[in-house]
Design a protein around this motif. Sequence first.
Motif, PDB file in Angstrom:
ATOM      1  N   ASN A 152     -76.488  48.177 -31.661  1.00  0.00           N
ATOM      2  CA  ASN A 152     -77.464  47.576 -30.746  1.00  0.00           C
ATOM      3  C   ASN A 152     -77.281  48.096 -29.320  1.00  0.00           C
ATOM      4  OD1 ASN A 152     -78.720  45.972 -32.709  1.00  0.00           O
ATOM      5  ND2 ASN A 152     -77.235  44.322 -32.455  1.00  0.00           N
ATOM      6  N   PHE A 153     -76.036  48.312 -28.924  1.00  0.00           N
ATOM      7  CA  PHE A 153     -75.762  48.882 -27.597  1.00  0.00           C
ATOM      8  C   PHE A 153     -76.341  50.286 -27.492  1.00  0.00           C
ATOM      9  CE2 PHE A 153     -72.573  51.805 -25.588  1.00  0.00           C
ATOM     10  CZ  PHE A 153     -73.018  51.644 -24.279  1.00  0.00           C
ATOM     11  N   MET A 154     -76.058  51.129 -28.471  1.00  0.00           N
ATOM     12  CA  MET A 154     -76.554  52.507 -28.427  1.00  0.00           C
ATOM     13  C   MET A 154     -78.083  52.547 -28.481  1.00  0.00           C
ATOM     14  SD  MET A 154     -73.767  54.689 -30.711  1.00  0.00           S
ATOM     15  CE  MET A 154     -73.431  53.486 -31.992  1.00  0.00           C
ATOM     16  N   ASP A 155     -78.672  51.717 -29.334  1.00  0.00           N
ATOM     17  CA  ASP A 155     -80.128  51.689 -29.451  1.00  0.00           C
ATOM     18  C   ASP A 155     -80.789  51.187 -28.174  1.00  0.00           C
ATOM     19  OD1 ASP A 155     -79.971  52.659 -31.990  1.00  0.00           O
ATOM     20  OD2 ASP A 155     -80.435  50.769 -32.997  1.00  0.00           O
ATOM     21  N   SER A 156     -80.169  50.212 -27.517  1.00  0.00           N
ATOM     22  CA  SER A 156     -80.777  49.637 -26.310  1.00  0.00           C
ATOM     23  C   SER A 156     -80.843  50.642 -25.165  1.00  0.00           C
ATOM     24  CB  SER A 156     -79.995  48.390 -25.863  1.00  0.00           C
ATOM     25  OG  SER A 156     -78.677  48.727 -25.493  1.00  0.00           O
ATOM     26  N   LEU A 157     -80.050  51.708 -25.241  1.00  0.00           N
ATOM     27  CA  LEU A 157     -80.123  52.793 -24.252  1.00  0.00           C
ATOM     28  C   LEU A 157     -81.184  53.829 -24.639  1.00  0.00           C
ATOM     29  CD1 LEU A 157     -76.312  53.436 -23.587  1.00  0.00           C
ATOM     30  CD2 LEU A 157     -77.869  51.931 -22.341  1.00  0.00           C
ATOM     31  N   GLY A 158     -81.855  53.593 -25.757  1.00  0.00           N
ATOM     32  CA  GLY A 158     -82.872  54.535 -26.229  1.00  0.00           C
ATOM     33  C   GLY A 158     -82.307  55.668 -27.059  1.00  0.00           C
ATOM     34  N   GLN A 159     -81.000  55.612 -27.358  1.00  0.00           N
ATOM     35  CA  GLN A 159     -80.344  56.689 -28.099  1.00  0.00           C
ATOM     36  C   GLN A 159     -80.315  56.371 -29.599  1.00  0.00           C
ATOM     37  OE1 GLN A 159     -79.330  59.556 -26.639  1.00  0.00           O
ATOM     38  NE2 GLN A 159     -80.107  58.786 -24.685  1.00  0.00           N
ATOM     39  N   THR A 160     -81.474  56.092 -30.152  1.00  0.00           N
ATOM     40  CA  THR A 160     -81.540  55.672 -31.547  1.00  0.00           C
ATOM     41  C   THR A 160     -81.215  56.795 -32.525  1.00  0.00           C
ATOM     42  OG1 THR A 160     -83.934  56.093 -31.485  1.00  0.00           O
ATOM     43  CG2 THR A 160     -83.196  53.849 -31.056  1.00  0.00           C
ATOM     44  N   ARG A 161     -81.349  58.031 -32.087  1.00  0.00           N
ATOM     45  CA  ARG A 161     -81.054  59.155 -32.970  1.00  0.00           C
ATOM     46  C   ARG A 161     -79.572  59.208 -33.326  1.00  0.00           C
ATOM     47  NH1 ARG A 161     -83.191  64.877 -31.048  1.00  0.00           N
ATOM     48  NH2 ARG A 161     -81.884  64.285 -29.279  1.00  0.00           N
ATOM     49  N   VAL A 162     -78.714  58.739 -32.424  1.00  0.00           N
ATOM     50  CA  VAL A 162     -77.270  58.770 -32.683  1.00  0.00           C
ATOM     51  C   VAL A 162     -76.907  57.820 -33.825  1.00  0.00           C
ATOM     52  CG1 VAL A 162     -75.000  58.332 -31.684  1.00  0.00           C
ATOM     53  CG2 VAL A 162     -76.783  59.416 -30.303  1.00  0.00           C
ATOM     54  N   THR A 163     -77.438  56.589 -33.775  1.00  0.00           N
ATOM     55  CA  THR A 163     -77.131  55.647 -34.853  1.00  0.00           C
ATOM     56  C   THR A 163     -77.747  56.113 -36.168  1.00  0.00           C
ATOM     57  OG1 THR A 163     -79.006  54.276 -34.129  1.00  0.00           O
ATOM     58  CG2 THR A 163     -76.824  53.665 -33.350  1.00  0.00           C
ATOM     59  N   MET A 164     -78.849  56.834 -36.091  1.00  0.00           N
ATOM     60  CA  MET A 164     -79.434  57.410 -37.300  1.00  0.00           C
ATOM     61  C   MET A 164     -78.463  58.399 -37.946  1.00  0.00           C
ATOM     62  SD  MET A 164     -82.753  59.938 -37.670  1.00  0.00           S
ATOM     63  CE  MET A 164     -81.859  61.274 -36.840  1.00  0.00           C
ATOM     64  N   ILE A 165     -77.875  59.267 -37.133  1.00  0.00           N
ATOM     65  CA  ILE A 165     -76.948  60.269 -37.667  1.00  0.00           C
ATOM     66  C   ILE A 165     -75.728  59.598 -38.283  1.00  0.00           C
ATOM     67  CG2 ILE A 165     -75.415  62.169 -37.020  1.00  0.00           C
ATOM     68  CD1 ILE A 165     -77.496  62.915 -34.860  1.00  0.00           C
ATOM     69  N   ILE A 166     -75.207  58.568 -37.616  1.00  0.00           N
ATOM     70  CA  ILE A 166     -74.041  57.859 -38.137  1.00  0.00           C
ATOM     71  C   ILE A 166     -74.341  57.278 -39.516  1.00  0.00           C
ATOM     72  CG2 ILE A 166     -72.547  55.838 -37.809  1.00  0.00           C
ATOM     73  CD1 ILE A 166     -72.799  56.325 -34.781  1.00  0.00           C
ATOM     74  N   THR A 167     -75.489  56.648 -39.637  1.00  0.00           N
ATOM     75  CA  THR A 167     -75.848  56.022 -40.911  1.00  0.00           C
ATOM     76  C   THR A 167     -76.099  57.062 -41.993  1.00  0.00           C
ATOM     77  OG1 THR A 167     -76.891  54.254 -39.635  1.00  0.00           O
ATOM     78  CG2 THR A 167     -77.332  54.302 -41.983  1.00  0.00           C
ATOM     79  N   LEU A 168     -76.730  58.163 -41.630  1.00  0.00           N
ATOM     80  CA  LEU A 168     -76.987  59.214 -42.617  1.00  0.00           C
ATOM     81  C   LEU A 168     -75.684  59.825 -43.135  1.00  0.00           C
ATOM     82  CD1 LEU A 168     -80.098  61.052 -41.110  1.00  0.00           C
ATOM     83  CD2 LEU A 168     -79.998  59.596 -43.145  1.00  0.00           C
ATOM     84  N   ILE A 169     -74.680  59.882 -42.278  1.00  0.00           N
ATOM     85  CA  ILE A 169     -73.374  60.380 -42.727  1.00  0.00           C
ATOM     86  C   ILE A 169     -72.771  59.445 -43.770  1.00  0.00           C
ATOM     87  CG2 ILE A 169     -70.975  60.760 -41.994  1.00  0.00           C
ATOM     88  CD1 ILE A 169     -72.107  61.776 -39.322  1.00  0.00           C
TER      89      ILE A 169
END
Length: 452
Positions: A152-169
Amino acid sequence: MNQTFTTPQKWKQFLIILLPILVTQISLSAITFFDTNMSGHFSPKDLAGVAIGTSLWIPIQTGLSGILMGITPIVSQLVGSGRKNEVRFNVMQALYFAIAIAILVLIAGSLVIGPILEFMSLEERVRNVAYDFLCAISFGIIPLFGYSVLRNFMDSLGQTRVTMIITLISLPINILLNYLLIFGNLGFPRLGGVGAGIASAITYWVIFLISIFVVHRIQPFAKYGIFQKFHGPSIRKWRELLTIGIPIGFAIFFETSVFSAVTLLMSRFDTATIAAHQAALNFASTLYMIPLSISMSLTILVGFEVGAKRLQDAKKYSKIGIGSAVTLSLLTAVVLIVFGRQVAGIYSTDAVVIGLIQHFLVYAIFFQISDAVATPVQGALRGYKDVTPAFIITFVAFWIIGLPVGFITATYSSLGPYGYWIGLIIGLGFGAIALLWRLLKMQQKYNVKLQN
């Protein structure tokens, strides 16, 4: 995130935020999907056991993770208003809070899961699989809730692509572990549905540890110094998180737990019907990731614009999000109509179960169309930090209207188990209308406040 001035710019920023969230949500739901699907190919009883375990686990997971979503509008509005120096303290308090909640869940679960399963009229094998599945997945509760905060912290900064990569891994790790532990391949024990719980718990630890590394070492997150300075727990901040998070969490809990209640009530039907119901619900939950992702995107974007006092921009994002959800729901309805039997075949090779799943999917079409309105509206309201009315509306829609109507229809008509779905469709339709009305009132309220 950046300020936008034209509709095309807003669409671009909306899609930049949305698409990674959608991939992330589908990937997270895919963990449950593969647990259910691969267990179903082990045996129908393992499918039913994992289905029962999942129906009890998902409301707890989503409801309490929803409470932790309170950090999203807090951080979004802090960033939008230029108060970035306050972000670290808020995120650390949310992490403490997540650990405390996880410990409470573990204690409560150890006391109530056994009696709940004993209360249900289940075959012994189904009940044992459900119990062992829940015990196994409980080892992943603490990392899952911790990951929810960091995500939620990462997404709230607009960096949703990072959490996407983490989950895809993490997704292929989960699939591989299921392959090894459910079916006993490559010398691993053949655990059936229980192996799915172990695989999910390990996967939750993987995504949590990766998230800690990213937040601590990778920009732009590292500049906030989340783990660089110690802050003790703050009851005042926990109170703020609860004030925003509890209505969010309970709104999600009331929506997801009603399906658990339906599953409990449907335990009077045969194993094939229970398995088919849960398989159809699992696929409908996967489709639900579309409006849910739009909802989460709207919380970020609306919160950012409200924090900057750009209320017309916030309103425009709401229209874009709701319109997108409705359009996509109509497209997925066509897919279910045309390919319903193929979808049912994903979950089972049993002809009877496939036929039942296909029938349940017809009702899923109407359910997800209503979801396309209700869920994005809730996300927009969270961006305004207006969360309590949505909680009340959701409770009334599902527990005062949907479940009673479903019970009456299932018990006193020839529709049987399908009657529960009809009740839920009626309840969600009411909720969608009421939530949309609340959003319009909130937008008017903020406009008046800004003018004064």
